[in-house]
Design a protein around this motif. Structure first.
Motif, PDB file in Angstrom:
ATOM      1  N   UNK A 106     101.695  62.937  21.874  1.00 20.40           N
ATOM      2  CA  UNK A 106     103.016  62.182  21.055  1.00 20.40           C
ATOM      3  C   UNK A 106     104.040  63.063  20.839  1.00 20.40           C
ATOM      4  N   UNK A 107     105.283  62.450  21.287  1.00 21.84           N
ATOM      5  CA  UNK A 107     106.547  63.231  21.050  1.00 21.84           C
ATOM      6  C   UNK A 107     107.354  62.488  20.143  1.00 21.84           C
ATOM      7  N   UNK A 108     107.847  63.129  19.184  1.00 14.35           N
ATOM      8  CA  UNK A 108     108.595  62.551  18.012  1.00 14.35           C
ATOM      9  C   UNK A 108     110.130  62.800  18.435  1.00 14.35           C
ATOM     10  N   UNK A 109     110.727  61.607  18.931  1.00 14.49           N
ATOM     11  CA  UNK A 109     112.076  61.641  19.608  1.00 14.49           C
ATOM     12  C   UNK A 109     113.175  61.892  18.228  1.00 14.49           C
ATOM     13  N   UNK A 110     112.853  61.436  17.056  1.00 16.89           N
ATOM     14  CA  UNK A 110     113.729  61.274  16.037  1.00 16.89           C
ATOM     15  C   UNK A 110     113.340  60.754  14.937  1.00 16.89           C
ATOM     16  N   UNK A 111     114.143  61.203  13.837  1.00 15.69           N
ATOM     17  CA  UNK A 111     113.722  60.624  12.602  1.00 15.69           C
ATOM     18  C   UNK A 111     114.756  59.788  12.110  1.00 15.69           C
ATOM     19  N   UNK A 112     114.753  58.642  11.294  1.00 17.60           N
ATOM     20  CA  UNK A 112     115.703  57.583  10.908  1.00 17.60           C
ATOM     21  C   UNK A 112     115.693  57.573   9.647  1.00 17.60           C
ATOM     22  N   UNK A 113     116.345  58.171   8.852  1.00 18.31           N
ATOM     23  CA  UNK A 113     116.113  58.324   7.241  1.00 18.31           C
ATOM     24  C   UNK A 113     117.317  57.789   6.667  1.00 18.31           C
ATOM     25  N   UNK A 114     117.496  56.925   5.879  1.00 23.68           N
ATOM     26  CA  UNK A 114     118.577  56.435   4.904  1.00 23.68           C
ATOM     27  C   UNK A 114     118.187  56.889   3.476  1.00 23.68           C
ATOM     28  N   UNK A 115     118.539  58.102   2.974  1.00 23.39           N
ATOM     29  CA  UNK A 115     118.166  58.443   1.851  1.00 23.39           C
ATOM     30  C   UNK A 115     118.877  57.662   0.747  1.00 23.39           C
ATOM     31  N   UNK A 116     118.364  57.247  -0.286  1.00 28.62           N
ATOM     32  CA  UNK A 116     118.917  56.623  -1.581  1.00 28.62           C
ATOM     33  C   UNK A 116     119.876  55.254  -1.153  1.00 28.62           C
ATOM     34  N   UNK A 117     119.427  54.642  -0.051  1.00 22.92           N
ATOM     35  CA  UNK A 117     119.902  53.412   0.461  1.00 22.92           C
ATOM     36  C   UNK A 117     118.806  52.235   0.390  1.00 22.92           C
ATOM     37  N   UNK A 119     119.492  53.258  10.140  1.00 21.89           N
ATOM     38  CA  UNK A 119     118.758  52.176  10.536  1.00 21.89           C
ATOM     39  C   UNK A 119     119.434  51.414  11.685  1.00 21.89           C
ATOM     40  N   UNK A 120     120.901  51.660  11.755  1.00 17.09           N
ATOM     41  CA  UNK A 120     121.612  51.033  12.782  1.00 17.09           C
ATOM     42  C   UNK A 120     121.624  51.864  14.132  1.00 17.09           C
ATOM     43  N   UNK A 121     121.316  53.422  13.646  1.00 16.27           N
ATOM     44  CA  UNK A 121     121.049  54.214  14.980  1.00 16.27           C
ATOM     45  C   UNK A 121     119.759  53.987  15.576  1.00 16.27           C
ATOM     46  N   UNK A 122     118.699  53.636  14.747  1.00 14.93           N
ATOM     47  CA  UNK A 122     117.690  53.450  15.451  1.00 14.93           C
ATOM     48  C   UNK A 122     117.722  52.216  16.230  1.00 14.93           C
ATOM     49  N   UNK A 123     118.310  51.255  15.893  1.00 19.30           N
ATOM     50  CA  UNK A 123     118.636  50.118  16.523  1.00 19.30           C
ATOM     51  C   UNK A 123     119.054  50.419  18.063  1.00 19.30           C
ATOM     52  N   UNK A 124     120.024  51.079  18.033  1.00 19.87           N
ATOM     53  CA  UNK A 124     120.902  51.264  19.198  1.00 19.87           C
ATOM     54  C   UNK A 124     119.984  52.191  20.002  1.00 19.87           C
ATOM     55  N   UNK A 125     119.215  53.154  19.438  1.00 17.02           N
ATOM     56  CA  UNK A 125     118.587  53.954  20.320  1.00 17.02           C
ATOM     57  C   UNK A 125     117.280  53.178  21.150  1.00 17.02           C
ATOM     58  N   UNK A 126     116.696  52.077  20.371  1.00 20.01           N
ATOM     59  CA  UNK A 126     115.777  51.233  20.989  1.00 20.01           C
ATOM     60  C   UNK A 126     116.177  50.464  21.828  1.00 20.01           C
ATOM     61  N   UNK A 127     117.529  50.199  22.091  1.00 18.17           N
ATOM     62  CA  UNK A 127     118.275  49.521  23.097  1.00 18.17           C
ATOM     63  C   UNK A 127     118.184  50.200  24.376  1.00 18.17           C
TER      64      UNK A 127
END
Length: 172
Positions: free
Chosen positions: A1-12, A22-30
């Motif tokens: 398992x390789x962790x590519x990144x963390x997508x954390x929107x603190x206090x949102x 969240x939007x960065x995660x969507x772009x990265x999934x594309x």
């Protein structure tokens, strides 16, 4: 398992998809930057049933991305798994709406009981320690009374400002 990144929107809140990570995660999934999204719990991803299903059906599945929640067990590669996600998303949205309703009801009850419910103390008052209620501030309350008295007597705003500056000192 390789962790590519963390997508954390603190206090949102997850009630909206307008979150930077969240939007960065969507772009990265594309970009096929990862093949699995792992969340603690489904409602940490989204509290909107519609947004969850769009994310699953229009983003994750077409980009061969698995979706895993540590707290709930489902397999998004099957129709029943996607159905379970839809049901859980509906419950997340319902809970968000219930929290909003209870918060509003609590706020309204405090207001009916005569408690102050706001984030900024109005001029002429001080916050009471440990209660978020208000006490009259004699000095600034006199300023407010003076402004109202002058305004109701027909004095212009600029004249009132000059008089307040002369009597109480400049506010800047």
């Amino acid at each position: 398992i390789v962790i590519v990144g963390h997508y954390i929107d603190r206090a949102v809140s997850a009630k909206t998809d307008n979150r930077p990570d969240f939007q960065r995660m969507i772009k990265d999934s594309y970009k096929n930057a990862f093949d699995t999204v792992l969340v603690w719990k489904l409602d940490r991803l989204s509290r909107s049933q519609k947004d969850t299903l769009i994310l699953l059906e229009d983003v994750f599945i077409p980009n061969n991305c698995d979706f895993i929640s540590l707290m709930e067990s489902f397999d998004t590669s099957s129709a029943i798994g996607r159905c379970i996600v839809g049901i859980l998303a509906a419950f997340s949205q319902m809970e968000r709406e219930n929290i909003k309703m209870r918060t509003t009801m609590g706020r309204q009850a405090r207001i009916r009981q005569g408690h102050f419910h706001g984030s900024h103390c109005p001029i002429g008052y001080n916050f009471k320690p440990h209660s978020n209620d208000l006490d009259i501030n004699p000095y600034t309350a006199n300023m407010v009374k003076d402004v109202y008295k002058r305004f109701l007597s027909g004095e212009s705003i600029s004249s009132i400002a000059r008089a307040m500056d002369a009597k109480y000192g400049s506010s800047s």
